[in-house]
Structures are given as C-alpha cells and as structure tokens.
Design an enzyme around this catalytic site. Structure first.
Site, PDB file in Angstrom:
ATOM      1  N   ARG A 132      33.384-180.097 -66.783  1.00  0.00           N
ATOM      2  CA  ARG A 132      34.454-179.619 -65.898  1.00  0.00           C
ATOM      3  C   ARG A 132      35.806-179.661 -66.609  1.00  0.00           C
ATOM      4  O   ARG A 132      36.659-178.803 -66.365  1.00  0.00           O
ATOM      5  CB  ARG A 132      34.475-180.434 -64.609  1.00  0.00           C
ATOM      6  CG  ARG A 132      35.362-179.799 -63.544  1.00  0.00           C
ATOM      7  CD  ARG A 132      35.226-180.477 -62.212  1.00  0.00           C
ATOM      8  NE  ARG A 132      35.605-181.868 -62.267  1.00  0.00           N
ATOM      9  CZ  ARG A 132      35.400-182.746 -61.279  1.00  0.00           C
ATOM     10  NH1 ARG A 132      34.813-182.349 -60.172  1.00  0.00           N
ATOM     11  NH2 ARG A 132      35.785-183.984 -61.401  1.00  0.00           N
TER      12      ARG A 132
ATOM     13  N   LYS B 243      40.821-178.822 -62.493  1.00  0.00           N
ATOM     14  CA  LYS B 243      41.387-180.111 -62.078  1.00  0.00           C
ATOM     15  C   LYS B 243      42.710-180.292 -62.822  1.00  0.00           C
ATOM     16  O   LYS B 243      42.854-181.119 -63.724  1.00  0.00           O
ATOM     17  CB  LYS B 243      40.394-181.242 -62.383  1.00  0.00           C
ATOM     18  CG  LYS B 243      40.690-182.489 -61.556  1.00  0.00           C
ATOM     19  CD  LYS B 243      39.493-183.398 -61.543  1.00  0.00           C
ATOM     20  CE  LYS B 243      39.797-184.756 -60.971  1.00  0.00           C
ATOM     21  NZ  LYS B 243      40.171-184.751 -59.560  1.00  0.00           N
TER      22      LYS B 243
ATOM     23  N   GLU C 146      38.989-177.491 -48.757  1.00  0.00           N
ATOM     24  CA  GLU C 146      38.616-178.877 -49.078  1.00  0.00           C
ATOM     25  C   GLU C 146      39.734-179.827 -48.677  1.00  0.00           C
ATOM     26  O   GLU C 146      40.823-179.408 -48.297  1.00  0.00           O
ATOM     27  CB  GLU C 146      38.276-179.030 -50.556  1.00  0.00           C
ATOM     28  CG  GLU C 146      39.419-178.797 -51.508  1.00  0.00           C
ATOM     29  CD  GLU C 146      39.038-179.061 -52.963  1.00  0.00           C
ATOM     30  OE1 GLU C 146      38.178-179.922 -53.239  1.00  0.00           O
ATOM     31  OE2 GLU C 146      39.618-178.398 -53.849  1.00  0.00           O
TER      32      GLU C 146
HETATM   33  N1  PLP Z   1      38.321-182.056 -54.692  1.00  0.00           N
HETATM   34  C1  PLP Z   1      39.471-182.522 -55.193  1.00  0.00           C
HETATM   35  C2  PLP Z   1      40.714-181.775 -54.920  1.00  0.00           C
HETATM   36  C3  PLP Z   1      39.470-183.711 -55.959  1.00  0.00           C
HETATM   37  O1  PLP Z   1      40.610-184.197 -56.451  1.00  0.00           O
HETATM   38  C4  PLP Z   1      38.265-184.373 -56.174  1.00  0.00           C
HETATM   39  C5  PLP Z   1      38.226-185.581 -56.998  1.00  0.00           C
HETATM   40  O2  PLP Z   1      37.908-185.543 -58.134  1.00  0.00           O
HETATM   41  C6  PLP Z   1      37.091-183.840 -55.639  1.00  0.00           C
HETATM   42  C7  PLP Z   1      37.151-182.694 -54.886  1.00  0.00           C
HETATM   43  C8  PLP Z   1      35.778-184.506 -55.843  1.00  0.00           C
HETATM   44  O3  PLP Z   1      35.277-184.262 -57.133  1.00  0.00           O
HETATM   45  P1  PLP Z   1      34.301-185.311 -57.799  1.00  0.00           P
HETATM   46  O4  PLP Z   1      33.213-185.563 -56.839  1.00  0.00           O
HETATM   47  O5  PLP Z   1      33.832-184.636 -59.019  1.00  0.00           O
HETATM   48  O6  PLP Z   1      35.102-186.528 -58.078  1.00  0.00           O
HETATM   49  C1  COI Z   2      38.895-188.495 -58.116  1.00  0.00           C
HETATM   50  O1  COI Z   2      38.187-188.727 -57.156  1.00  0.00           O
HETATM   51  O2  COI Z   2      38.572-188.783 -59.267  1.00  0.00           O
HETATM   52  C2  COI Z   2      40.174-187.847 -57.946  1.00  0.00           C
HETATM   53  O3  COI Z   2      40.592-187.189 -58.851  1.00  0.00           O
HETATM   54  C3  COI Z   2      40.933-188.047 -56.734  1.00  0.00           C
HETATM   55  C4  COI Z   2      42.269-188.544 -57.011  1.00  0.00           C
HETATM   56  C5  COI Z   2      42.567-189.948 -56.910  1.00  0.00           C
HETATM   57  C6  COI Z   2      43.249-187.640 -57.574  1.00  0.00           C
END
Ligand code: PLP
Ligand code: COI
Length: 340
Positions: free
Chosen positions: A83, A186, A222
């Site tokens: 990612r 991200k 989301e």
């Molecule tokens: N959506 C957003 C905007 C986030 O910041 C996060 C955190 O990382 C997620 C979703 C969840 O992603 P992940 O499960 O890969 O941490």
């Molecule tokens: C994560 O869950 O890793 C995120 O990026 C959320 C956050 C604290 C920005």
C-alpha cells in the site's frame, strides 16, 4: 540499546511515547541507502523540502504483538509495504521494496524490544513508517530524494473504552477526499483535511466522523481513520465499494474471517439512507481494530444498531478471531504473522 522504563501496559492510550530510537533510510542518487538507527527524534531538514510545502508525504500504520508463546510478530507487513507503494505512486514518490520496508520495520522493533507490550496486557507496538520528499523544491515538481522513517510507540486502544460501542456523526459539510483525488492513498494531506470535521464532531459529542462519498454525498465512504463494515440480520457482511477510500488491511482480513464464519461478504455502494438494514456496524483499522458503532447521526435521523453498551454478537466473534490470531491464541492458518 535499552532504557529503563516503567510503562503501565494495561492503561496505554494511543500516543507518541519516547523509545530507544527509530530507523531511517534515504533515497539519494536514484537508490536506497542503508537502514540506519537513530536516537534523536528531531531531524534536520531543508526549509524548502517538498514534503513541508507541497505535501509529498505518505505513511503506514501496522502493529507488532507479543504472542501467547512469547514470540514477537508483525501482522501482514507485506500488505502495508504494497500500500505504501500505491500511495507513493499516486504522489510521484519513490517507495522501498517489500523487503526493504520489512527490514526497516524489523530493525525498528529489534532496537525497541523492551517497548513491545507483554502478552496478556491487550496492548501492542504500533509502527509508523513515514515516507517524505526531502528535496528543496520551489517550483512544483516531485522531489528526487526521499527518506523512509520507521518509528514505534506502544499503544492501547484508539478510542478510550476499547471494544465498547461509540456513536458516529455523518459530516456533510466536509469531504475527506475528492472523487478522483487521493482518498485511496495514505497521504498525510488526507488527514489534514479530516482534522476540522473531526474537531467539530468531537465538540458535538461524537468521537468519530463518517464521511459520505465526495461525488454524490449519498453513500457511505469511510470513517476518518477506519473503514466502515456492517452486518445484516441475514448474515451478510457489507462494506462500501468506493474509489475514494483507503483499502484497509484490517477490513481485507476481516472479510476472509467473515467468509470462514459463513457470512456472505458484499462490497457495494451503501446508501446513507439505507443504514436501517444493519443490525451491527463497526469501524475497522489498525489503530481502531474493530470498534463497534451503536448509532450514526445522519441529518435529523439517528440510526441505531443494537445495545449502546455492548458490542453485537457477530462483530464480537470477528474481533475475537482477529485478536486471537494476532496474539497467537488461534492458529495463523493464512500465514499473516511474521516473526521478528
Ligand atoms: N481508513 C483510513 C482513513 C485510515 O486511516 C485507516 C488506518 O490505517 C484505515 C481506513 C484502516 O486501514 P488498515 O486496516 O490498513 O489500518
Ligand atoms: C492506522 O490505523 O494505522 C491509522 O493510520 C489511523 C491513524 C491513527 C491515522
């Protein structure tokens, strides 16, 4: 390298704590250098560095756990590495290979072994890989030099009550991302855009914001820091298909677990005015893990999902399965854990 520290493992919040150090590697002259260990958490940077002015900055978040057998494991770091490449590509940055990304994460854990929370505390070590464009640029162009930093911090739950239901607010006055913008990446800037709606929601008493799709404002996109998942009374696991949301690794993982539990996984646009089809709603992500959402305020309608004090049965099972694998209590049949 080790410091004497006394941490109250069972009562950690989600914040930066000083550790033994972090790792850095730089991309200069078209290639990545060595993984270096650093202690001073301040770094010198050119005042015209691209990341400071034009936002060439993207990051990742992943966790390491101490398992029941006493091993330290990282959860699916290859997916975070992939990612980061997707994010980097969207904003013209050079990203490390999976191998280099994982090597940097491994080193950041190794130098901070004494900060990995012990098994049984419910805590984990959060890793924050950050990629920034460091070249001095004034005209708009991509940087040709980059730094990858990985720091760690021991964390407890993101929302203070842990696996306890929270209430969310649909913020219609702000979008987190544009329809063909950077929502899937991200990028640091996405989070800057979410600060004001986040603060306004908090002031109104909601710990979490639900963003609508930025094109029509009719569908669920989301939450500010996590994906939206929901369960129907007939055993369906639904999550939005949208081009402006982050592809959550937690959501991807839970979809596999949901299917194994006999749920039907459906990815489709979810209309905001159809939220009454759900019996359980969850916010899922690395930091949030799986946080149950017991109510969503949308305009003058309040949708409620089960008991405001207790998580629903299906989300509880999914949560237990996920954490059970992460803490080595349930066999890791998918080989999601990487031992450090
Ligand atoms: N959506 C957003 C905007 C986030 O910041 C996060 C955190 O990382 C997620 C979703 C969840 O992603 P992940 O499960 O890969 O941490
Ligand atoms: C994560 O869950 O890793 C995120 O990026 C959320 C956050 C604290 C920005």
């Amino acid at each position: 390298m080790s410091t004497t520290h006394q941490l109250d493992w069972k009562n950690l919040g989600f914040q930066y704590l000083p550790t033994n150090g972090f790792v850095q590697l730089d991309f200069v002259d078209g290639q990545w250098g060595q993984v270096e260990v650093k202690q001073d958490p301040y770094m010198p940077m050119h005042i015209a560095a691209n990341c400071l002015h034009y936002g060439q900055a993207c990051f990742e978040g992943l966790k390491a756990f101490t398992t029941k057998a006493g091993k330290v494991v990282l959860f699916r770091p290859d997916r975070n590495a992939e990612r980061m490449r997707l994010s980097a590509e969207r904003i013209c940055m050079e990203a490390p290979s999976n191998e280099l990304f994982i090597e940097a994460c491994r080193k950041a854990i190794e130098i901070n072994r004494d900060f990995v929370p012990p098994y049984g505390t419910g805590a984990s070590l959060y890793l924050r890989p950050l990629l920034i464009g460091t070249e001095a640029t004034v005209g708009i162009k991509p940087s040709s030099t980059f730094s990858l930093i990985v720091f760690v911090t021991p964390v407890g739950p993101y929302y203070k009550d842990g696996f306890r239901p929270v209430e969310a607010l649909v913020m219609e006055d702000y979008d987190r991302a544009a329809p063909q913008g950077t929502g899937r990446a991200k990028m640091a800037g996405n989070y800057a855009a979410s600060l004001k709606p986040g603060m306004e929601a908090k002031k109104k008493g909601y710990p979490i914001v639900l963003f609508a799709d930025p094109k029509e404002h009719s569908y669920v996109d989301e939450f500010g820091t996590s994906n939206f998942i929901a369960i129907t009374p007939n055993g369906e696991y639904k999550t939005p298909s949208s081009s402006s949301i982050l592809q959550s690794i937690t959501n991807e993982t839970l979809q596999v677990l949901a299917q194994e539990m006999g749920l039907t996984v459906i990815r489709e646009p979810i209309a905001l005015n159809s939220l009454d089809q759900f019996s359980e709603v969850g916010a899922v992500g690395t930091a949030a893990v799986l946080t149950p959402v017991h109510a969503i305020q949308y305009r003058d309608r309040k949708f409620t999902f089960g008991d405001p004090d207790v998580a629903g049965a299906t989300l509880t099972r999914l949560y237990q399965q996920l954490q059970g694998i992460q803490y080595g209590e349930i066999p890791d049949t998918h080989e999601w854990l990487v031992e450090i």
